[in-house]
Scaffold this motif. Structure first.
Motif, PDB file in Angstrom:
ATOM      1  N   GLN A 148      -2.258   6.818 -14.304  1.00  0.00           N
ATOM      2  CA  GLN A 148      -1.432   7.210 -13.162  1.00  0.00           C
ATOM      3  C   GLN A 148       0.022   6.792 -13.372  1.00  0.00           C
ATOM      4  OE1 GLN A 148      -3.148   5.571  -9.592  1.00  0.00           O
ATOM      5  NE2 GLN A 148      -5.208   6.214 -10.166  1.00  0.00           N
ATOM      6  N   ALA A 149       0.890   7.386 -12.588  1.00  0.00           N
ATOM      7  CA  ALA A 149       2.308   7.028 -12.637  1.00  0.00           C
ATOM      8  C   ALA A 149       2.498   5.583 -12.173  1.00  0.00           C
ATOM      9  CB  ALA A 149       3.114   7.977 -11.743  1.00  0.00           C
ATOM     10  N   GLN A 150       3.651   5.038 -12.499  1.00  0.00           N
ATOM     11  CA  GLN A 150       4.034   3.678 -12.107  1.00  0.00           C
ATOM     12  C   GLN A 150       3.115   2.615 -12.716  1.00  0.00           C
ATOM     13  OE1 GLN A 150       6.968   3.365 -10.675  1.00  0.00           O
ATOM     14  NE2 GLN A 150       7.086   5.587 -10.578  1.00  0.00           N
ATOM     15  N   PHE A 151       2.558   2.893 -13.898  1.00  0.00           N
ATOM     16  CA  PHE A 151       1.736   1.934 -14.643  1.00  0.00           C
ATOM     17  C   PHE A 151       0.485   1.524 -13.866  1.00  0.00           C
ATOM     18  CE2 PHE A 151       6.304   1.248 -15.436  1.00  0.00           C
ATOM     19  CZ  PHE A 151       6.376   1.783 -16.704  1.00  0.00           C
ATOM     20  N   LYS A 152      -0.142   2.484 -13.208  1.00  0.00           N
ATOM     21  CA  LYS A 152      -1.353   2.216 -12.415  1.00  0.00           C
ATOM     22  C   LYS A 152      -2.526   2.989 -12.990  1.00  0.00           C
ATOM     23  CE  LYS A 152       1.214   1.055  -8.397  1.00  0.00           C
ATOM     24  NZ  LYS A 152       1.713   1.275  -7.135  1.00  0.00           N
ATOM     25  N   GLY A 153      -3.702   2.611 -12.552  1.00  0.00           N
ATOM     26  CA  GLY A 153      -4.918   3.278 -13.022  1.00  0.00           C
ATOM     27  C   GLY A 153      -5.411   2.663 -14.323  1.00  0.00           C
ATOM     28  N   ALA A 154      -6.369   3.348 -14.941  1.00  0.00           N
ATOM     29  CA  ALA A 154      -6.947   2.850 -16.193  1.00  0.00           C
ATOM     30  C   ALA A 154      -5.874   2.796 -17.280  1.00  0.00           C
ATOM     31  CB  ALA A 154      -8.092   3.756 -16.624  1.00  0.00           C
ATOM     32  N   ARG A 155      -5.902   1.723 -18.058  1.00  0.00           N
ATOM     33  CA  ARG A 155      -4.934   1.537 -19.142  1.00  0.00           C
ATOM     34  C   ARG A 155      -5.659   1.602 -20.483  1.00  0.00           C
ATOM     35  NH1 ARG A 155      -2.419  -4.148 -19.435  1.00  0.00           N
ATOM     36  NH2 ARG A 155      -4.524  -4.530 -20.108  1.00  0.00           N
ATOM     37  N   HIS A 156      -5.055   2.311 -21.432  1.00  0.00           N
ATOM     38  CA  HIS A 156      -5.553   2.367 -22.810  1.00  0.00           C
ATOM     39  C   HIS A 156      -4.502   1.726 -23.692  1.00  0.00           C
ATOM     40  CE1 HIS A 156      -8.893   5.046 -21.819  1.00  0.00           C
ATOM     41  NE2 HIS A 156      -8.055   5.606 -20.971  1.00  0.00           N
ATOM     42  N   ARG A 157      -4.941   0.786 -24.560  1.00  0.00           N
ATOM     43  CA  ARG A 157      -4.019   0.081 -25.452  1.00  0.00           C
ATOM     44  C   ARG A 157      -4.351   0.426 -26.890  1.00  0.00           C
ATOM     45  NH1 ARG A 157      -4.635  -5.894 -23.270  1.00  0.00           N
ATOM     46  NH2 ARG A 157      -4.944  -6.118 -25.484  1.00  0.00           N
ATOM     47  N   TYR A 158      -3.299   0.657 -27.678  1.00  0.00           N
ATOM     48  CA  TYR A 158      -3.454   0.990 -29.091  1.00  0.00           C
ATOM     49  C   TYR A 158      -2.511   0.127 -29.909  1.00  0.00           C
ATOM     50  CZ  TYR A 158      -5.676   5.104 -27.092  1.00  0.00           C
ATOM     51  OH  TYR A 158      -6.491   5.939 -26.373  1.00  0.00           O
ATOM     52  N   GLU A 159      -2.976  -0.257 -31.117  1.00  0.00           N
ATOM     53  CA  GLU A 159      -2.158  -1.022 -32.058  1.00  0.00           C
ATOM     54  C   GLU A 159      -2.110  -0.285 -33.387  1.00  0.00           C
ATOM     55  OE1 GLU A 159      -4.134  -4.809 -32.281  1.00  0.00           O
ATOM     56  OE2 GLU A 159      -2.961  -5.607 -30.612  1.00  0.00           O
ATOM     57  N   LEU A 160      -1.101  -0.579 -34.201  1.00  0.00           N
ATOM     58  CA  LEU A 160      -0.964   0.074 -35.501  1.00  0.00           C
ATOM     59  C   LEU A 160      -2.180  -0.170 -36.404  1.00  0.00           C
ATOM     60  CD1 LEU A 160       2.786  -0.508 -36.395  1.00  0.00           C
ATOM     61  CD2 LEU A 160       1.657   1.640 -35.847  1.00  0.00           C
ATOM     62  N   ALA A 161      -2.808  -1.320 -36.284  1.00  0.00           N
ATOM     63  CA  ALA A 161      -3.964  -1.648 -37.115  1.00  0.00           C
ATOM     64  C   ALA A 161      -5.148  -0.714 -36.836  1.00  0.00           C
ATOM     65  CB  ALA A 161      -4.391  -3.096 -36.887  1.00  0.00           C
ATOM     66  N   ASP A 162      -5.177  -0.117 -35.635  1.00  0.00           N
ATOM     67  CA  ASP A 162      -6.315   0.712 -35.238  1.00  0.00           C
ATOM     68  C   ASP A 162      -6.037   2.212 -35.280  1.00  0.00           C
ATOM     69  OD1 ASP A 162      -7.565  -1.727 -34.640  1.00  0.00           O
ATOM     70  OD2 ASP A 162      -6.753  -1.700 -32.606  1.00  0.00           O
ATOM     71  N   VAL A 163      -4.805   2.608 -35.519  1.00  0.00           N
ATOM     72  CA  VAL A 163      -4.427   4.019 -35.421  1.00  0.00           C
ATOM     73  C   VAL A 163      -3.738   4.450 -36.714  1.00  0.00           C
ATOM     74  CG1 VAL A 163      -3.025   5.672 -34.132  1.00  0.00           C
ATOM     75  CG2 VAL A 163      -4.132   3.799 -32.929  1.00  0.00           C
ATOM     76  N   PRO A 164      -4.189   5.544 -37.311  1.00  0.00           N
ATOM     77  CA  PRO A 164      -3.497   6.031 -38.514  1.00  0.00           C
ATOM     78  C   PRO A 164      -2.117   6.620 -38.162  1.00  0.00           C
ATOM     79  CG  PRO A 164      -5.340   7.472 -37.945  1.00  0.00           C
ATOM     80  CD  PRO A 164      -5.360   6.322 -36.983  1.00  0.00           C
ATOM     81  N   ILE A 165      -1.129   6.310 -38.991  1.00  0.00           N
ATOM     82  CA  ILE A 165       0.234   6.791 -38.787  1.00  0.00           C
ATOM     83  C   ILE A 165       0.278   8.308 -38.984  1.00  0.00           C
ATOM     84  CG2 ILE A 165       2.614   6.652 -39.673  1.00  0.00           C
ATOM     85  CD1 ILE A 165       1.787   4.124 -38.324  1.00  0.00           C
TER      86      ILE A 165
END
Length: 157
Positions: A78-95
């Motif tokens: 949701q807007a304003q940084f609300k609702g479910a949050r998904h976090r990603y880091e470079l170690a877990d995501v291919p460039i």
């Protein structure tokens, strides 16, 4: 100025020299006219600075709820940084690879704390025929994305 000679008395007009213009009385008159103008200018600049600070987004301020640590890309449902949050880091995501959000999840706000730019896509396949927007890294906070994001790519630089 008056000069007296034995036969006649003469009066000559006084002349003002540069030294006379800097007398305290002359300085006071000039300063008293300049002070209201300087005060008005200072008031206007102070008001303008307040507007600029109040209206400018701050990269360091971050969201009012939730958190996104250094080295993370955080996407909120949701807007304003609300609702479910998904976090990603470079170690877990291919460039430079398309990463679709899980299931039918969409993101409406984001924080990019990676040191790299990130492109959000409206399309789940990162198709450039739909809407997409690239956000710089190192502290970009977007409280309301212009569309529902369904995928992203992290770029090398």
């Amino acid at each position: 100025m008056r000069t007296t000679t034995p036969a006649t008395t003469t009066t000559t007009p006084a002349t003002v020299t540069a030294a006379d213009a800097t007398t305290p009385a002359a300085t006071t008159r000039t300063a008293s006219r300049a002070l209201p103008l300087a005060g008005a200018a200072l008031t206007a600049l102070t008001a303008l600075a307040g507007l600029l600070v109040a209206g400018a987004p701050s990269a360091a301020a971050g969201p009012t709820s939730g958190a996104c640590g250094p080295g993370e890309l955080c996407l909120w449902a949701q807007a304003q940084f609300k609702g479910a949050r998904h976090r990603y880091e470079l170690a877990d995501v291919p460039i430079e690879s398309c990463v679709a959000l899980p299931g039918s999840t969409t993101a409406k706000s984001l924080a990019n704390r990676l040191g790299r730019p990130v492109t959000l896509y409206q399309s789940q396949e990162c198709a450039e025929t739909a809407e997409f927007e690239t956000y710089p890294g190192d502290g970009t906070w977007v409280p309301q994305a212009p569309y529902q994001s369904r995928a992203f790519k992290i770029w090398e630089r």
